[in-house]
Scaffold this motif. Sequence first.
Motif, PDB file in Angstrom:
ATOM      1  N   ASN A 189       0.815  -1.207   0.000  1.00  0.00           N
ATOM      2  CA  ASN A 189       0.000   0.000   0.000  1.00  0.00           C
ATOM      3  C   ASN A 189       0.853   1.264   0.000  1.00  0.00           C
ATOM      4  O   ASN A 189       0.499   2.268  -0.602  1.00  0.00           O
ATOM      5  N   GLN A 191       1.557   3.504   2.350  1.00  0.00           N
ATOM      6  CA  GLN A 191       0.917   4.669   2.957  1.00  0.00           C
ATOM      7  C   GLN A 191       1.321   4.785   4.420  1.00  0.00           C
ATOM      8  O   GLN A 191       1.565   3.781   5.090  1.00  0.00           O
ATOM      9  N   SER A 195      -2.798   7.142   7.342  1.00  0.00           N
ATOM     10  CA  SER A 195      -3.577   7.153   6.104  1.00  0.00           C
ATOM     11  C   SER A 195      -4.185   5.794   5.785  1.00  0.00           C
ATOM     12  O   SER A 195      -5.026   5.686   4.887  1.00  0.00           O
ATOM     13  N   LEU A 196      -3.748   4.761   6.501  1.00  0.00           N
ATOM     14  CA  LEU A 196      -4.255   3.409   6.246  1.00  0.00           C
ATOM     15  C   LEU A 196      -5.596   3.211   6.927  1.00  0.00           C
ATOM     16  O   LEU A 196      -5.747   3.486   8.120  1.00  0.00           O
ATOM     17  N   THR A 200      -7.922  -1.897   5.188  1.00  0.00           N
ATOM     18  CA  THR A 200      -6.717  -2.162   4.400  1.00  0.00           C
ATOM     19  C   THR A 200      -5.671  -2.887   5.237  1.00  0.00           C
ATOM     20  O   THR A 200      -5.046  -3.854   4.786  1.00  0.00           O
ATOM     21  N   GLY A 246       6.261   4.025   5.979  1.00  0.00           N
ATOM     22  CA  GLY A 246       5.328   3.847   4.875  1.00  0.00           C
ATOM     23  C   GLY A 246       4.933   2.411   4.623  1.00  0.00           C
ATOM     24  O   GLY A 246       4.156   2.138   3.716  1.00  0.00           O
ATOM     25  N   GLU A 363       4.315   9.879  -3.084  1.00  0.00           N
ATOM     26  CA  GLU A 363       3.186   9.804  -4.028  1.00  0.00           C
ATOM     27  C   GLU A 363       2.580   8.420  -4.113  1.00  0.00           C
ATOM     28  O   GLU A 363       1.557   8.220  -4.745  1.00  0.00           O
ATOM     29  N   SER A 364       3.235   7.412  -3.465  1.00  0.00           N
ATOM     30  CA  SER A 364       2.696   6.057  -3.552  1.00  0.00           C
ATOM     31  C   SER A 364       1.381   5.929  -2.814  1.00  0.00           C
ATOM     32  O   SER A 364       0.670   4.952  -2.945  1.00  0.00           O
ATOM     33  N   ALA A 365       1.031   6.949  -2.015  1.00  0.00           N
ATOM     34  CA  ALA A 365      -0.231   6.897  -1.286  1.00  0.00           C
ATOM     35  C   ALA A 365      -1.423   6.914  -2.223  1.00  0.00           C
ATOM     36  O   ALA A 365      -2.511   6.498  -1.872  1.00  0.00           O
ATOM     37  N   GLN A 366      -1.225   7.419  -3.466  1.00  0.00           N
ATOM     38  CA  GLN A 366      -2.305   7.403  -4.452  1.00  0.00           C
ATOM     39  C   GLN A 366      -2.638   6.002  -4.886  1.00  0.00           C
ATOM     40  O   GLN A 366      -3.728   5.699  -5.247  1.00  0.00           O
ATOM     41  N   THR A 367      -1.757   5.176  -4.897  1.00  0.00           N
ATOM     42  CA  THR A 367      -1.494   3.786  -5.223  1.00  0.00           C
ATOM     43  C   THR A 367      -2.526   2.886  -5.844  1.00  0.00           C
ATOM     44  O   THR A 367      -2.096   2.020  -6.486  1.00  0.00           O
TER      45      THR A 367
END
Length: 380
Positions: A189, A191, A195-196, A200, A246, A363-367
């Motif tokens: 993920n 994140q 943010s999780l 998830t 992350g 930016e991987s949070a957009q994932t």
Amino acid sequence: MTTPKRILTTPSPSTSPPSPPKQWHVHLTLDLIMTVLCRSILHPFIAWIIVLCLRAQATPYDHPAFLIASGYATLLTIIDIAFMISDRIAFGADRTVDLGEEVIVITGGASGLGRLVAQIYGLRGVSVAVLDVADEEDVRLRGWEEVGGVEYYQCDIGVRGEVERAARRIEEDLGTPTVLVNCAAARINGQPLLSLSAETFQKTIQTNLLAVVHTCQVFLPQMLSTENGGTIVNVSSVLGQLCAAGLADYSASKAGLSALHRTLEAELRVSGNGDKVKTVLVESGQISTPLFKFIKTPSSFFAPVLEPSRVAQEIVSMIDQGRSGVIRLPTFAMLANWYAVLPAGLQRIGRYLSGIDLAVPAESAQTDQPGQENLRVEKK
């Protein structure tokens, strides 16, 4: 459960343009240096060759060069023997493996590391059952050619009932499973913890940890019922110890998986079944698979990205030899246990210098990738 389908394992030729050649220094890594050293000046056989060469030159036994060479060769030999004795004490005698009688179950075997292990054994004529959440159509669209001896069972190993049904079908189709390779994992993920969502996080734990509980509880009794026992391989990660920013859900699940494996190993030993069922724990660094596609290695020198074939070869070698043990790749993964005993200040400095906490891009949070929401791919 649907009827088993043949797994397809050889990718069709790609039409994408070839990637530009890498610079020579990219291949210079700590792993390469250690491999060269271990196969040359750190190898007892090479050290004794030097001693023999000195004697061939009629070097006196009391000559300093002969004494140093002999002492060095003796030291390396003692260390090598000590490691062999340690492994025998820790893991017991090797299990006798007859590939003609083995039935290998691989979770997450439709892609990545699991697919490679399935391909290796399938091409050798071993009975292999692949469990994966991907449906038959998705597998067919990948353009793989059929390999005999490998059967595909669509199964969500996070659901206990599906694992039990798959186990019954495998025993009917192929025989009693003797080797279990747990490669399946939820996608990364990437994140921050805040943010999780709880769902998830729970899904990652269910796929990476609880699913292994299901497979071990279902297939281990079958292994114990056979005369020759079996082998359980759990593919964890060095991130279960290093815990990069992350990757809270992934690191927590892998730390739990490593703890589960060690507990299972202890229970088998205490029950007297340690020699009958062997256990292999894989705690690797980053593998070049879709699971870690968006993560950049902190250091290509100290932490090079592993090719799946290298890890697969190590797993296959341990299974074939009937051994228990721990596989840690690349070299830095073998030092992870030492990291834990360092003072907190040195640990913080080490993390800063390595860049491990910056490996997951913000930016991987957009994932969320199209079509990947429920995909469980080969693990790292």
